[in-house]
Write a protein that holds these residues in place. Sequence first.
Motif, short mmCIF file in Angstrom:
data_model
loop_
_atom_site.label_atom_id
_atom_site.label_comp_id
_atom_site.label_asym_id
_atom_site.label_seq_id
_atom_site.Cartn_x
_atom_site.Cartn_y
_atom_site.Cartn_z
N GLN A 35 9.34 6.24 -1.92
CA GLN A 35 10.09 5.51 -2.94
C GLN A 35 11.50 5.78 -2.73
N CYS A 36 12.15 4.58 -2.80
CA CYS A 36 13.63 4.52 -2.59
C CYS A 36 14.29 5.06 -3.72
N LEU A 37 15.10 6.12 -3.70
CA LEU A 37 15.75 6.61 -4.58
C LEU A 37 17.31 6.09 -4.96
N ASP A 52 25.08 0.76 5.05
CA ASP A 52 24.93 2.30 5.10
C ASP A 52 23.89 2.90 4.40
N PHE A 53 22.92 2.10 4.26
CA PHE A 53 21.68 2.54 3.73
C PHE A 53 20.60 3.37 4.69
N TYR A 54 21.16 2.82 5.91
CA TYR A 54 20.22 3.22 7.08
C TYR A 54 20.71 4.11 8.06
N ASN A 68 0.75 -1.15 -0.02
CA ASN A 68 -0.05 -0.20 0.17
C ASN A 68 0.84 1.32 -0.16
N GLN A 69 2.18 1.10 0.06
CA GLN A 69 3.08 2.13 -0.30
C GLN A 69 3.03 3.13 0.82
N CYS A 70 2.88 2.72 1.98
CA CYS A 70 3.05 3.46 3.25
C CYS A 70 4.25 4.01 3.68
N GLY A 71 5.53 3.10 3.31
CA GLY A 71 6.57 3.56 3.68
C GLY A 71 6.82 3.11 4.91
N LEU A 72 6.26 2.55 5.94
CA LEU A 72 6.66 2.23 7.18
C LEU A 72 7.64 1.46 7.39
N CYS A 73 7.87 0.25 6.19
CA CYS A 73 8.70 -0.82 6.38
C CYS A 73 10.22 -0.11 5.92
N CYS A 74 10.15 1.07 5.41
CA CYS A 74 11.54 1.81 5.17
C CYS A 74 11.84 3.03 6.22
N LYS A 75 10.67 3.29 6.78
CA LYS A 75 10.84 4.34 7.81
C LYS A 75 11.31 3.72 9.32
N LEU A 76 10.92 2.42 9.68
CA LEU A 76 11.06 1.75 10.86
C LEU A 76 11.68 0.57 10.66
N ILE A 77 12.87 0.32 10.54
CA ILE A 77 13.58 -0.85 10.41
C ILE A 77 14.13 -1.36 11.65
N PRO A 78 13.44 -2.60 12.08
CA PRO A 78 14.11 -2.98 13.64
C PRO A 78 15.55 -3.60 13.15
N ALA A 79 16.35 -3.31 14.37
CA ALA A 79 17.72 -4.06 14.52
C ALA A 79 18.01 -4.54 15.73
N PRO A 89 13.02 -7.09 23.01
CA PRO A 89 13.07 -5.87 24.12
C PRO A 89 14.29 -4.80 23.81
N ASP A 90 15.51 -5.10 23.34
CA ASP A 90 16.51 -4.62 23.07
C ASP A 90 16.49 -4.02 21.60
N VAL A 91 15.74 -3.94 21.09
CA VAL A 91 15.72 -3.71 19.49
C VAL A 91 15.82 -2.04 19.41
N GLU A 92 16.58 -1.75 18.45
CA GLU A 92 16.75 -0.47 17.96
C GLU A 92 15.91 -0.28 16.57
N PHE A 93 15.77 0.71 16.11
CA PHE A 93 15.27 1.30 14.74
C PHE A 93 16.01 2.01 14.06
N TYR A 94 15.93 1.74 12.75
CA TYR A 94 16.74 2.65 11.70
C TYR A 94 15.64 3.04 10.74
N THR A 95 16.08 3.93 9.82
CA THR A 95 15.37 4.36 8.57
C THR A 95 16.24 4.35 7.48
N CYS A 96 15.48 4.37 6.36
CA CYS A 96 16.56 4.27 5.28
C CYS A 96 16.59 5.74 4.73
N LYS A 97 17.88 6.21 4.38
CA LYS A 97 18.16 7.33 4.01
C LYS A 97 17.94 7.94 2.68
N TYR A 98 17.45 6.91 1.81
CA TYR A 98 17.09 7.18 0.39
C TYR A 98 15.97 7.30 0.21
N LEU A 99 14.97 7.31 1.18
CA LEU A 99 13.43 7.04 1.02
C LEU A 99 12.93 8.70 0.64
#
Length: 166
Positions: free
Chosen positions: A78-80, A37-39, A11-22, A63-73
Amino acid sequence: MYNIFMSNFCNQCGLCCKLIPAYNGNIIRDGIQPVEDFYLPLDIYKALSINEVYVKKVQNLIPDVEFYTCKYLNTDNQCLHPNMPESCRNFPNSAISLINDDCGYFGKIFLKHEALKQKIRKLKEEVIYYEAQIASSPKEKNNYQKIISSHQNYIKKYKDFGSLDW
């Protein structure tokens, strides 16, 4: 552009690229990949402001998850980047994909997750069967023990996702 890789489920909400668990320096997507280096790292308050329900869902699992975001979104979700990682291009694709409940892939991933749970339950049944075989036929113990060990290793691979309780 990212949309050429999307199926009709997205549905192109972008959440999977805005909140990437690590966790421990590894991105958790359809498995575990190293942070690239994408994140860019997000502090927890920024992550919560993007989608609190999803962040708390992931925190319950890890519990100790960190979150990243895509710097190309871009602002159109859309991924650039012309050479995005395969883990992004194919996401979500596995039964253990961590996705938001509003994701267009939710039903597809739910079915894959249920199939994985059934497979693990079947392996657990086989472990019980082979343990009983060892008790009644000790001369085959080595062969049965190899099967048991293989099954248990597969089950443990998904322990962080609840496989020990399935």
